[in-house]
Write a protein that holds these residues in place. Structure first.
Motif, PDB file in Angstrom:
ATOM      1  N   VAL A 260     -66.557  39.483 -66.771  1.00 38.54           N
ATOM      2  CA  VAL A 260     -65.667  40.535 -66.287  1.00 38.54           C
ATOM      3  C   VAL A 260     -64.580  39.886 -65.435  1.00 38.54           C
ATOM      4  N   CYS A 261     -63.312  40.138 -65.776  1.00 37.33           N
ATOM      5  CA  CYS A 261     -62.183  39.610 -65.000  1.00 37.33           C
ATOM      6  C   CYS A 261     -61.551  40.759 -64.207  1.00 37.33           C
ATOM      7  N   CYS A 262     -61.359  40.561 -62.935  1.00 35.04           N
ATOM      8  CA  CYS A 262     -60.796  41.598 -62.064  1.00 35.04           C
ATOM      9  C   CYS A 262     -59.523  41.074 -61.392  1.00 35.04           C
ATOM     10  N   ASP A 263     -58.509  41.933 -61.305  1.00 32.76           N
ATOM     11  CA  ASP A 263     -57.268  41.565 -60.626  1.00 32.76           C
ATOM     12  C   ASP A 263     -57.115  42.464 -59.409  1.00 32.76           C
ATOM     13  N   LEU A 264     -57.009  41.843 -58.230  1.00 36.50           N
ATOM     14  CA  LEU A 264     -56.830  42.609 -57.003  1.00 36.50           C
ATOM     15  C   LEU A 264     -55.332  42.813 -56.777  1.00 36.50           C
ATOM     16  N   ARG A 265     -54.873  44.056 -56.884  1.00 37.03           N
ATOM     17  CA  ARG A 265     -53.448  44.345 -56.759  1.00 37.03           C
ATOM     18  C   ARG A 265     -52.971  44.016 -55.333  1.00 37.03           C
ATOM     19  N   GLY A 266     -51.860  43.274 -55.277  1.00 40.02           N
ATOM     20  CA  GLY A 266     -51.276  42.927 -53.983  1.00 40.02           C
ATOM     21  C   GLY A 266     -51.990  41.813 -53.240  1.00 40.02           C
ATOM     22  N   PHE A 267     -52.930  41.144 -53.904  1.00 40.84           N
ATOM     23  CA  PHE A 267     -53.730  40.128 -53.197  1.00 40.84           C
ATOM     24  C   PHE A 267     -52.886  38.908 -52.820  1.00 40.84           C
ATOM     25  N   THR A 268     -51.936  38.526 -53.706  1.00 40.74           N
ATOM     26  CA  THR A 268     -51.127  37.335 -53.430  1.00 40.74           C
ATOM     27  C   THR A 268     -50.307  37.533 -52.165  1.00 40.74           C
ATOM     28  N   ALA A 269     -49.625  38.681 -52.062  1.00 40.12           N
ATOM     29  CA  ALA A 269     -48.814  38.948 -50.867  1.00 40.12           C
ATOM     30  C   ALA A 269     -49.696  39.084 -49.634  1.00 40.12           C
ATOM     31  N   PHE A 270     -50.861  39.702 -49.784  1.00 38.91           N
ATOM     32  CA  PHE A 270     -51.779  39.872 -48.654  1.00 38.91           C
ATOM     33  C   PHE A 270     -52.269  38.525 -48.134  1.00 38.91           C
ATOM     34  N   SER A 271     -52.661  37.632 -49.045  1.00 37.06           N
ATOM     35  CA  SER A 271     -53.195  36.340 -48.624  1.00 37.06           C
ATOM     36  C   SER A 271     -52.124  35.456 -48.009  1.00 37.06           C
ATOM     37  N   ALA A 272     -50.846  35.671 -48.409  1.00 37.70           N
ATOM     38  CA  ALA A 272     -49.767  34.864 -47.845  1.00 37.70           C
ATOM     39  C   ALA A 272     -49.513  35.199 -46.385  1.00 37.70           C
ATOM     40  N   ASN A 273     -49.815  36.431 -45.983  1.00 37.19           N
ATOM     41  CA  ASN A 273     -49.545  36.873 -44.613  1.00 37.19           C
ATOM     42  C   ASN A 273     -50.816  37.024 -43.775  1.00 37.19           C
ATOM     43  N   THR A 274     -51.947  36.520 -44.270  1.00 38.22           N
ATOM     44  CA  THR A 274     -53.229  36.674 -43.566  1.00 38.22           C
ATOM     45  C   THR A 274     -53.892  35.301 -43.433  1.00 38.22           C
ATOM     46  N   SER A 275     -54.611  35.115 -42.351  1.00 38.81           N
ATOM     47  CA  SER A 275     -55.292  33.831 -42.149  1.00 38.81           C
ATOM     48  C   SER A 275     -56.368  33.631 -43.226  1.00 38.81           C
ATOM     49  N   SER A 276     -56.626  32.361 -43.523  1.00 40.33           N
ATOM     50  CA  SER A 276     -57.585  32.044 -44.584  1.00 40.33           C
ATOM     51  C   SER A 276     -58.985  32.564 -44.249  1.00 40.33           C
ATOM     52  N   ARG A 277     -59.354  32.550 -42.959  1.00 39.99           N
ATOM     53  CA  ARG A 277     -60.690  33.032 -42.582  1.00 39.99           C
ATOM     54  C   ARG A 277     -60.836  34.518 -42.894  1.00 39.99           C
ATOM     55  N   GLN A 278     -59.796  35.299 -42.600  1.00 35.20           N
ATOM     56  CA  GLN A 278     -59.856  36.733 -42.887  1.00 35.20           C
ATOM     57  C   GLN A 278     -59.904  36.993 -44.393  1.00 35.20           C
ATOM     58  N   VAL A 279     -59.134  36.210 -45.141  1.00 36.21           N
ATOM     59  CA  VAL A 279     -59.119  36.367 -46.605  1.00 36.21           C
ATOM     60  C   VAL A 279     -60.522  36.104 -47.169  1.00 36.21           C
ATOM     61  N   ILE A 280     -61.156  35.035 -46.699  1.00 32.44           N
ATOM     62  CA  ILE A 280     -62.493  34.701 -47.192  1.00 32.44           C
ATOM     63  C   ILE A 280     -63.488  35.794 -46.830  1.00 32.44           C
ATOM     64  N   ASN A 281     -63.421  36.319 -45.610  1.00 29.40           N
ATOM     65  CA  ASN A 281     -64.340  37.388 -45.194  1.00 29.40           C
ATOM     66  C   ASN A 281     -64.160  38.642 -46.040  1.00 29.40           C
ATOM     67  N   ILE A 282     -62.915  38.995 -46.334  1.00 27.67           N
ATOM     68  CA  ILE A 282     -62.656  40.185 -47.142  1.00 27.67           C
ATOM     69  C   ILE A 282     -63.159  39.978 -48.573  1.00 27.67           C
ATOM     70  N   LEU A 283     -62.917  38.789 -49.116  1.00 28.35           N
ATOM     71  CA  LEU A 283     -63.411  38.509 -50.466  1.00 28.35           C
ATOM     72  C   LEU A 283     -64.939  38.552 -50.514  1.00 28.35           C
ATOM     73  N   ARG A 284     -65.571  38.033 -49.464  1.00 29.99           N
ATOM     74  CA  ARG A 284     -67.034  38.053 -49.431  1.00 29.99           C
ATOM     75  C   ARG A 284     -67.556  39.488 -49.406  1.00 29.99           C
ATOM     76  N   GLU A 285     -66.934  40.343 -48.596  1.00 25.57           N
ATOM     77  CA  GLU A 285     -67.334  41.748 -48.548  1.00 25.57           C
ATOM     78  C   GLU A 285     -67.107  42.427 -49.902  1.00 25.57           C
ATOM     79  N   TYR A 286     -65.984  42.069 -50.533  1.00 23.50           N
ATOM     80  CA  TYR A 286     -65.671  42.673 -51.836  1.00 23.50           C
ATOM     81  C   TYR A 286     -66.716  42.281 -52.886  1.00 23.50           C
ATOM     82  N   TYR A 287     -67.038  40.995 -52.951  1.00 21.46           N
ATOM     83  CA  TYR A 287     -68.009  40.538 -53.954  1.00 21.46           C
ATOM     84  C   TYR A 287     -69.400  41.113 -53.684  1.00 21.46           C
TER      85      TYR A 287
END
Length: 294
Positions: A260-287
């Motif tokens: 299953v392939c999933c595309d998170l809308r707006g993820f590229t722009a979100f990750s560009a303006n957010t710290s890497s630690r927050q991005v990883i935490n959000i991805l972990r919660e999502y998965y």
């Protein structure tokens, strides 16, 4: 304490020590588990013979239930060949018919159990004319000797043949060293069952030392392989290759998978303006949420 008794106790401790060392070094390996049980039963049977059966014969003579105490000896042979069978299961069979050698090993196990049952049924003949055989000048081998020797000898012969057939299938290089050591040392150890008390401990010790040499080479090879693989592979893959060998671990398999392939809308722009630690935490919660929903 008699010299022969001391020598037998040392051999028993050697077998028990090897069993403990092997299972601690490779406790999750099914092959090493069977090999350790074989060594433990071997040491246990020697200890029983020296510390229990021999003193009991001096005080009470041969008792009717004495043959039960020979079961660890027979079961030790069963687990020795069970180890070879488990090694065979780790070797890719491809299109080869492997049932013949497997049957040889199963027959060898059955003959070992038959030997144990005969010892239970005829304890006096077994104690008098088979175990630690001593012949005086002019004395001939009693007929009952062949009753016990035939199934035991055939068991060792067929089991050794099954071990050699396993070598022809080109098992993992590390396991080859244990198999060769067992093919040489196993029959030498088995002669300790019928040799006179003055020689039996030496024969058993030599067989154990041959097996120890092969097993040490096995563990050294496994350790070197694990250290090398850990630099390039994931820990789970490295452990699989260490246990089963590269050829077996990379054997082709056909599996049905769903992707299953999933595309998170707006993820590229979100990750560009957010710290890497927050991005990883959000991805972990999502998965985690997706995993629970699935």
């Amino acid at each position: 304490m008699h010299t022969n008794t001391t020598a037998s106790i040392i051999v028993a401790l050697l077998a028990l020590g090897m069993a403990m060392a092997f299972v601690l070094a490779d406790r999750r390996s099914r092959t090493s588990q069977a090999l350790s049980i074989f060594l433990a039963l071997t040491g246990f049977s020697i200890a029983i013979d020296v510390l229990w059966i021999a003193p009991m014969r001096i005080e009470q003579g041969i008792v009717f239930w004495e043959g039960v105490l020979d079961l660890p000896q027979a079961l030790g042979i069963v687990f020795a060949f069970e180890w070879v069978l488990r090694v065979r299961q780790t070797i890719p069979s491809a299109n080869l018919n492997t049932q013949g050698p497997n049957r040889l090993l199963r027959i060898a196990q059955g003959l070992a159990l038959l030997y144990g049952l005969l010892a239970i049924a005829m304890p006096t003949l077994h104690a008098t004319h088979f175990g630690n055989l001593v012949l005086f000048p002019g004395e001939h081998v009693h007929w009952s000797f062949w009753v016990f020797f035939t199934p035991l000898g055939l068991s060792i012969l067929l089991g050794t043949a099954g071990t050699l057939f396993t070598l022809f299938r080109r098992p993992d290089k590390a396991e080859v060293r244990r198999l060769v050591a067992f093919a040489i040392g196993g029959p030498i150890m088995a002669t300790g069952i019928i040799l006179p008390p003055a020689i039996a401990p030496l024969s058993s010790a030599v067989g154990l030392l041959v097996l120890l040499i092969g097993s040490v080479q096995y563990h050294v090879t496994q350790g070197q392989r694990a250290q090398f693989l850990s630099r390039f592979l994931a820990p789970q893959v490295a452990e699989l290759v260490t246990k089963r060998g590269l050829k077996s671990a990379t054997n082709e398999k056909t599996l049905e998978l769903s992707v299953v392939c999933c595309d998170l809308r707006g993820f590229t722009a979100f990750s560009a303006n957010t710290s890497s630690r927050q991005v990883i935490n959000i991805l972990r919660e999502y998965y985690d949420a997706v995993g629970k929903a699935a």
